[in-house]
Scaffold this active site. Structure first.
Site: not given
Length: 388
Positions: A124, A245, A344, A368
Site C-alpha cells: 500500500l 482494522d 541501568g 499499520e
C-alpha cells in the site's frame, strides 16, 4: 470468542513452549545474522503458524479474533522478526483475499498461504503516500488485446514487509485517475516473478533484524484481469481498511506480548541486582516503574481482548481497534524505556537484550497507521457518532 477452551489452552501452551524453548534462545543469532534459520521456519510451518487466521476450509486454523490475539500475546514475547515472518500471511498479506476475494482467488492462494508455501505481502505505502489515499500514484490500466484481459501496473511501493521473501503481493493501485480519493483505488494480487515486477535493496532499519522490507517496483507489469480482488474496481481502499482494522488489533496484541517479556526481564534483573546491600527491586522508585508498567500493561490487554470480542460479534470496531493499537503500542514504548532504566548501565549493553527490544518495539507506533493516524481515526469516529 473462544470456540473451545481446552483446544485454545493447548494451542497457547504449545506456542508458549515453542517461543521459550526454540525462539528465545536464537534471538541473539537472528540479531547478528539478520536472518531466520530455515529449520525454525519449517518448525513454524509444522505448528500451523502461517495459517492461524486463514479459514479451516483452506487449510488454516481459522482462529477467531479473540483466539488470534491470545496467540499474539505469546508470539510477541520474543524477537518481533519471528512474528513478522508469519504475520503477513495471517494479516495484511492474506486477509484481503479472505475478506473480499472471489471463490477462485481464495481456492488458489489461501491453501498455499496457510501452509507457509507462499509468503504474502501487502503493498500500500508509497514514497509519497501512506495514510493519504488521495496521494496514491501507482496506476493499474485495463487493457484487452490478443493476450486477453489484463491490467498493467506502474509505480513504486515502499517499506513493504516480507517483500524480499513474498510469493504474492496484495497491491493497491489507482484504476480511475479521474477519482483522486479512495474511490479510484482497486486491489490486485500480483505474483512474484511477474515480468515488470522488481525489488529494491533490503532496507537497513533501526531494529527488527531478521524482518525484511524493501521497495516493490512495477514497470509495465501485466497481470490477468482475474487478479482484481473481488472482481470489482474502486473498492480496494475499503478492502485495505477492513484488513487494517484486523491488523491493528493483532499489532496491539503483539505489543502487549512484548511488554510482558520486557517487564518480566526487568523484574528478574531488579530482584537479582543488588545495591547498598539490597536488591534494587526493594527501592520504591524502581517499584514505581514496575507498578506503572504492570498497570498500563493490564489496561492494554483488557482493551485488546474487549475489542477482539466485539469484532467477533460482528460489530464495527474501527474506533476500538485504533484505540487498542494506539494505547498498546505507546504503552509498549513506555515499558521498554522503563525496562532500560531499571537495568541501568546494563540496559544499554547488547548482552542483556533489552536495548534490542527498545529498538525493535519503536516500529509498533509507526506501521499499520502511526499513533497520530489512530488519533485521527478515533476523533472522527467520535464526531460521526456525536449527538448534536
Amino acid at each position: 470468542m473462544i470456540r473451545d477452551n481446552e483446544t485454545q489452552t493447548l494451542l497457547e501452551d504449545s506456542i508458549r513452549r515453542f517461543v521459550r524453548e526454540r525462539l528465545v534462545p536464537r534471538e541473539h543469532e537472528i540479531a547478528e545474522t539478520d536472518a531466520i534459520p530455515e529449520e525454525l521456519v519449517q518448525q513454524m510451518r509444522e505448528l500451523g503458524l502461517f495459517g492461524l487466521s486463514i479459514p479451516e476450509a483452506y487449510g488454516g486454523l481459522g482462529l477467531t479474533m479473540e483466539e488470534e490475539v491470545r496467540v499474539a500475546f505469546e508470539l510477541g514475547q520474543t524477537s518481533p522478526a519471528f512474528r513478522s515472518l508469519i504475520g503477513t500471511n495471517n494479516g495484511i498479506g492474506s486477509q484481503g483475499i479472505v475478506i473480499d476475494g472471489t471463490p477462485e482467488q481464495r481456492a488458489h492462494y489461501l491453501p498455499r498461504l496457510a501452509s507457509g508455501e507462499l509468503i504474502g505481502s501487502f503493498a500500500l505505502t508509497e514514497p509519497g503516500a501512506g495514510s493519504d489515499a488521495g496521494a496514491l500514484a501507482t496506476s493499474a490500466r485495463r487493457v484487452s488485446d490478443a493476450q486477453g484481459d489484463a491490467y498493467v501496473l506502474n509505480g513504486t511501493k515502499r517499506y513493504i514487509t516480507n517483500a524480499p521473501h513474498a510469493g504474492i503481493f496484495t497491491v493497491m493501485a489507482r484504476t480511475d485517475p479521474a477519482i483522486k480519493g479512495a474511490g479510484g483505488i482497486s486491489a490486485f494480487i500480483v505474483e512474484a516473478g511477474t515480468p515488470g515486477l522488481s525489488l529494491g535493496k533490503i532496507d537497513q532499519k533501526m531494529g527488527q533484524k531478521g524482518a525484511h522490507t524493501c521497495d516493490v517496483i512495477f514497470e509495465n507489469c501485466r497481470i490477468p484481469a482475474a487478479n482484481l480482488i473481488g472482481g470489482q474496481e474502486g473498492v480496494g481502499f475499503k478492502t485495505a481498511m477492513k484488513v487494517l482494522d484486523k491488523g491493528r488489533l493483532h499489532i496491539a496484541a503483539v505489543a502487549v506480548g512484548a511488554a510482558k517479556r520486557m517487564l518480566r526481564d526487568a523484574l528478574a534483573y531488579a530482584m537479582e541486582r543488588r545495591q547498598f546491600g539490597h536488591p534494587v527491586a526493594e527501592f520504591q522508585l524502581v517499584q514505581g516503574m514496575l507498578a506503572d508498567s504492570k498497570a498500563e500493561l493490564y489496561a492494554a490487554e483488557c482493551m485488546v481482548l474487549d475489542a477482539a470480542r466485539k469484532r467477533d460479534e460482528g460489530r464495527d470496531v474501527s474506533v476500538e481497534a485504533s484505540c487498542a493499537k494506539y494505547f498498546a503500542t505507546e504503552m509498549c514504548g513506555r515499558v521498554a524505556d522503563r525496562a532500560v532504566q531499571i537495568h541501568g548501565g546494563a540496559g544499554y549493553i547488547s548482552d542483556y537484550g533489552i536495548e534490542r527490544f527498545y529498538r525493535d518495539v519503536r516500529l509498533f507506533r509507526l506501521y499499520e497507521g502511526t499513533s497520530q493516524i489512530q488519533q485521527i481515526v478515533i476523533a472522527r469516529g467520535l464526531m460521526r457518532g456525536a449527538e448534536i
